[in-house]
Design an enzyme around this catalytic site. Structure first.
Site, PDB file in Angstrom:
ATOM      1  N   ASP A   1       0.865  -1.191   0.000  1.00 13.74           N
ATOM      2  CA  ASP A   1       0.000   0.000   0.000  1.00 13.74           C
ATOM      3  C   ASP A   1       0.898   1.237   0.000  1.00 13.74           C
ATOM      4  OD1 ASP A   1      -2.459   1.551   0.292  1.00 13.74           O
ATOM      5  OD2 ASP A   1      -1.887   1.872   2.367  1.00 13.74           O
ATOM      6  N   SER A   2       0.283   2.396  -0.213  1.00 17.92           N
ATOM      7  CA  SER A   2       1.048   3.645  -0.147  1.00 17.92           C
ATOM      8  C   SER A   2       1.512   3.928   1.283  1.00 17.92           C
ATOM      9  CB  SER A   2       0.172   4.804  -0.618  1.00 17.92           C
ATOM     10  OG  SER A   2      -0.955   4.915   0.236  1.00 17.92           O
TER      11      SER A   2
ATOM     12  N   GLU B   1      -2.443   8.600   8.337  1.00 22.53           N
ATOM     13  CA  GLU B   1      -0.995   8.356   8.313  1.00 22.53           C
ATOM     14  C   GLU B   1      -0.292   9.078   9.467  1.00 22.53           C
ATOM     15  OE1 GLU B   1       1.275   6.585   6.273  1.00 22.53           O
ATOM     16  OE2 GLU B   1      -0.521   5.569   5.545  1.00 22.53           O
TER      17      GLU B   1
ATOM     18  N   HIS C   1      -7.332   2.789   3.728  1.00 22.36           N
ATOM     19  CA  HIS C   1      -7.113   3.536   4.978  1.00 22.36           C
ATOM     20  C   HIS C   1      -8.424   3.734   5.760  1.00 22.36           C
ATOM     21  CE1 HIS C   1      -3.233   4.653   3.202  1.00 22.36           C
ATOM     22  NE2 HIS C   1      -2.880   5.173   4.367  1.00 22.36           N
TER      23      HIS C   1
ATOM     24  N   CYS D   1      -4.306  -1.540  -2.058  1.00 23.72           N
ATOM     25  CA  CYS D   1      -4.482  -0.103  -2.249  1.00 23.72           C
ATOM     26  C   CYS D   1      -5.368   0.071  -3.482  1.00 23.72           C
ATOM     27  CB  CYS D   1      -3.107   0.534  -2.478  1.00 23.72           C
ATOM     28  SG  CYS D   1      -3.152   2.292  -2.850  1.00 23.72           S
TER      29      CYS D   1
ATOM     30  N   CYS E   1     -11.056   3.023  -0.075  1.00 25.70           N
ATOM     31  CA  CYS E   1      -9.632   3.254   0.168  1.00 25.70           C
ATOM     32  C   CYS E   1      -9.310   2.445   1.413  1.00 25.70           C
ATOM     33  CB  CYS E   1      -9.366   4.742   0.405  1.00 25.70           C
ATOM     34  SG  CYS E   1      -7.734   5.102   1.117  1.00 25.70           S
TER      35      CYS E   1
HETATM   36  N1  DGL Z   1      -4.876   3.239   0.763  1.00 25.68           N
HETATM   37  C1  DGL Z   1      -4.935   3.726  -0.564  1.00 25.68           C
HETATM   38  C2  DGL Z   1      -6.189   3.240  -1.295  1.00 25.68           C
HETATM   39  O1  DGL Z   1      -6.735   2.210  -0.975  1.00 25.68           O
HETATM   40  C3  DGL Z   1      -4.797   5.198  -0.835  1.00 25.68           C
HETATM   41  C4  DGL Z   1      -4.050   6.068   0.032  1.00 25.68           C
HETATM   42  C5  DGL Z   1      -3.319   7.189  -0.661  1.00 25.68           C
HETATM   43  O2  DGL Z   1      -3.942   8.164  -1.119  1.00 25.68           O
HETATM   44  O3  DGL Z   1      -2.123   7.064  -0.676  1.00 25.68           O
HETATM   45  O4  DGL Z   1      -6.637   3.869  -2.217  1.00 25.68           O
END
Ligand code: DGL
Length: 254
Positions: free
Chosen positions: A12-13, A155, A188, A76, A186
């Site tokens: 993931d990011s 984050e 997150h 992600c 997302c």
């Molecule tokens: N967790 C990522 C997703 O599922 C995105 C987070 C980011 O913007 O870096 O899209």
């Protein structure tokens, strides 16, 4: 080639993919996982698509070069939207699983319903999402809800903070009592789902694709004869070299 004892890489990011790793571990406790969050480059969701693609390919290459991996879970939605096809072309024999907003799940639950999809700007503007949307938007009313700034709060370890609650009230307050389902598009966002539920009220169900992604990963490994038995393991890595990030990842993993 690939061996049962190889790792399942989860990418993931940042720390968001931990919400998928939790589901993967629950379903496959015997597996060895290596989690990589590209925290040095997060968030991905507001970047040009080509940059997200380049970063995702670089992460996949690093994981394959440095570790024995038998599968890659792109945990992600943003990276999946931008790069999953390119990854599959680059590694045709490798098991690559992506995640996409659980709109189908929502439409199955609520035929003709009112559905919100909360996701990053990249996910919502990509062609992949347009295709998904057109499968269901004749039947359901679908609202796209971008949430720029939310990933940064999570984050920063502020997912439970009053600041995050204010953010979510501003963003989602207008939808309170007006949605049958909200898709958390997302990885997150499941980490703030309690606050989201509080803002939207009890008539809205929250859905995300983590469990489905875990089931698909297991199915693909089983089919390839690559499921492992034994003592499970998790290695956490992140690209900032920041112990606080690893601590946050550990805390979210539970
Ligand atoms: N967790 C990522 C997703 O599922 C995105 C987070 C980011 O913007 O870096 O899209």
């Amino acid at each position: 080639m690939y061996a049962k004892d190889d790792y399942i890489a989860v990418f993931d990011s940042g720390v968001g993919g931990i919400s998928v790793l939790r589901q993967l571990r629950k379903l496959m406790p015997d597996e060895k996982f290596i989690y990589f969050g590209d925290t040095a480059n997060a968030p991905y969701g507001s970047r040009p698509t080509s940059e997200v693609r380049t970063l995702t390919l670089a992460a996949a290459q690093m994981l394959r070069e440095k570790y024995p991996v038998k599968a890659l879970v792109v945990a992600c939605n943003t990276a999946t939207a931008a790069a999953i096809e390119t990854l599959r072309v680059a590694y045709p024999d490798f098991i690559v699983i992506g995640i996409e907003p659980a709109l189908k799940l929502a439409a199955d639950h609520f035929p003709g319903g009112r559905i919100g999809v909360m996701a990053t700007q990249v996910t919502l503007r990509e062609e992949k999402f347009d295709h998904l949307l057109h499968r269901f938007d004749r039947e359901c009313t679908v609202a796209k809800i971008p949430a720029p700034g939310l990933v940064e709060l999570i984050e920063g370890g502020k997912g439970d903070s009053p600041e995050c609650e204010v953010f979510l009230r501003e963003l989602l307050g207008p939808y309170a009592g007006r949605l049958d389902a909200l898709v958390l598009g997302c990885t997150h966002y499941p980490f703030v789902q309690r606050t989201i539920a509080k803002v939207l009220g009890p008539e809205t169900i929250l859905l995300h694709g983590g469990a489905g992604t875990a089931r698909e990963t297991k199915r693909r490994l089983e089919k390839a004869g690559l499921l492992r038995t034994g003592q499970g393991e998790v290695i956490l890595l992140e690209s900032q070299g920041n112990p606080a990030k690893l601590e946050l990842a550990r805390r979210l993993l539970g």
